[in-house]
Design an enzyme around this catalytic site. Structure first.
Site, PDB file in Angstrom:
ATOM      1  N   GLY A  10      44.359  21.681  58.559  1.00  0.00           N
ATOM      2  CA  GLY A  10      46.062  22.622  59.526  1.00  0.00           C
ATOM      3  C   GLY A  10      45.996  24.225  59.154  1.00  0.00           C
ATOM      4  CB  ILE A  37      48.479   9.898  56.926  1.00  0.00           C
ATOM      5  CG1 ILE A  37      48.727  10.240  58.410  1.00  0.00           C
ATOM      6  CG2 ILE A  37      47.886  10.782  56.107  1.00  0.00           C
ATOM      7  CD1 ILE A  37      49.615  11.382  58.391  1.00  0.00           C
ATOM      8  CB  ALA A  60      52.425  16.653  61.200  1.00  0.00           C
ATOM      9  CE1 TYR A 125      55.673  17.802  65.697  1.00  0.00           C
ATOM     10  CE2 TYR A 125      57.892  19.670  66.399  1.00  0.00           C
ATOM     11  CZ  TYR A 125      55.974  18.759  65.327  1.00  0.00           C
ATOM     12  OH  TYR A 125      56.309  19.526  64.413  1.00  0.00           O
ATOM     13  CE  LYS A 129      57.110  16.600  61.482  1.00  0.00           C
ATOM     14  NZ  LYS A 129      55.766  15.933  59.707  1.00  0.00           N
ATOM     15  CD1 TRP A 150      60.031  27.581  65.644  1.00  0.00           C
ATOM     16  CD2 TRP A 150      60.240  30.249  66.495  1.00  0.00           C
ATOM     17  NE1 TRP A 150      61.237  27.661  66.802  1.00  0.00           N
ATOM     18  CE2 TRP A 150      61.094  29.759  67.307  1.00  0.00           C
ATOM     19  CE3 TRP A 150      60.463  31.502  67.242  1.00  0.00           C
ATOM     20  CZ2 TRP A 150      62.425  29.693  68.401  1.00  0.00           C
ATOM     21  CZ3 TRP A 150      61.119  32.040  67.930  1.00  0.00           C
ATOM     22  CH2 TRP A 150      61.768  31.422  68.925  1.00  0.00           C
TER      23      TRP A 150
END
Ligand code: NAP
Length: 300
Positions: A10, A37, A60, A125, A129, A150
């Site tokens: 990522g 995961i 993620a 989302y 999280k 961001w």
């Protein structure tokens, strides 16, 4: 002492694996498909290795819009996944550095968010999280949750790369001008994590808990785009003639985004001496990296 980096392909994971290697640290760097995961045996298979002394989870589900229609997957990766990682870390008494997001807040606060502000995510989302953070904090004593915002880098999909592509394709671009936040570059997040990891490996102790870390200087998506085109325009000609500010209500999206995403970084400065880097400076570095990659491709 080996550091397990999960999510190594990522944006943040790529930079982190690179910086750890440059420092000569032993790492095991994994991502899908080597590790999943959401699968407890896959997670145990790596965390239970005797050489692993610290785990960083940079994996993620980050597709904010798509999460609205993929709720189950978003929760599996962002909530159950960190829960499984934390459980394996607890069994092995291994600390976990886990990355989280400004989207755990609803954006209605008028000033920058501090770590103790109550979370109140608006979209799937952010909710997934926030659920992951709470599983990590509920399971472990030795954890660092690093909330950032961001995120951009030379790798992967992000706002900088989208703007550069659109700037080459279109004469007019409209960008939202009523959401404010702090652009944060993956190499800076990686540097912050390296500082935290090095401190742990040297002292075997840390001021555990939740921290905010983002680029220095707040802006809006529109002003961010302006700066991207200003810096990019110094290097090459763009098709873009007109960049227009619009309100969020004119941007088609299945999810409401926080109007204020600014994170207060005083705690990480005080406890770790980590200074947020001005985002305009980091943007310059990322554009350099991008143009270097491009010239390497065109000259090969
Ligand atoms: N991107 C942002 O703007 C932003 C903002 C604030 C906070 N953050 C947080 O910062 C962290 C890093 O974000 P990023 O932008 O670097 O994310 P990213 O580029 O989307 O990378 C996430 C990585 O996780 C992998 N992954 C997805 N599902 C997985 C699974 N089940 N098992 C193992 N790996 C899996 C992805 O693989 P695939 O690509 O194959 O799916 C990808 O390589 C995340 O915690 C994110 O929530 C991001």
């Amino acid at each position: 002492m080996t550091i397990l980096i999960i999510g190594c392909r990522g944006q943040v994971g790529t930079e982190l694996a690179l910086q750890m290697k440059q420092r000569g640290r032993e790492i095991i760097a994994v991502d899908l498909p080597e590790i999943d995961i959401t699968d407890s045996s896959s997670v145990k298979n790596y965390i239970a290795r005797p050489e692993v002394s610290l785990v960083v989870n940079a994996a993620a589900y980050t597709a904010v819009d798509r999460a609205e229609s993929e709720r189950e997957l978003a929760f599996a990766v962002n909530a159950q996944g960190p829960g499984l990682i934390a459980e394996s870390c607890r069994i092995g008494n291994i600390p976990l550095i886990h990355i989280s997001t400004d989207y755990v807040f609803d954006g209605t606060k008028s000033s920058a968010y501090v770590e103790t502000d109550p979370v109140s995510p608006v979209g799937i989302y952010g909710k997934s999280k926030a659920a992951g953070d709470s599983l990590v904090a509920g399971c472990l004593e030795k954890y660092i949750i690093l909330r950032t915002s961001w995120v951009c880098s030379a790798h992967g999909a992000n706002f900088v790369k989208t703007m550069l592509r659109l700037g080459n394709e279109k004469e007019t671009i409209r960008v939202v001008d009523d959401q404010k936040g702090c652009p944060t570059f993956a190499h800076d997040i990686a540097e912050a994590i390296v500082t935290i990891a090095e401190k742990y490996l040297a002292e075997q102790e840390l001021p555990w808990g939740c921290y905010h870390y983002c680029g220095k200087g707040e802006t809006t998506w529109f002003a961010f785009a302006q700066e991207i085109f200003r810096q990019a325009g110094e290097r090459r000609e763009l098709k873009l003639k007109s960049l227009l500010p619009i309100p969020s209500s004119e941007y088609p999206s299945p999810v409401k985004r926080p109007m204020n995403s600014v994170l207060n970084c005083s705690k990480i400065i005080e406890k770790f001496g980590i200074q947020p880097r001005p985002w305009k400076e980091s943007l310059q570095q990322t554009l350099n990296d991008l143009y270097l990659q491009e010239s390497a491709i065109t000259s090969s």
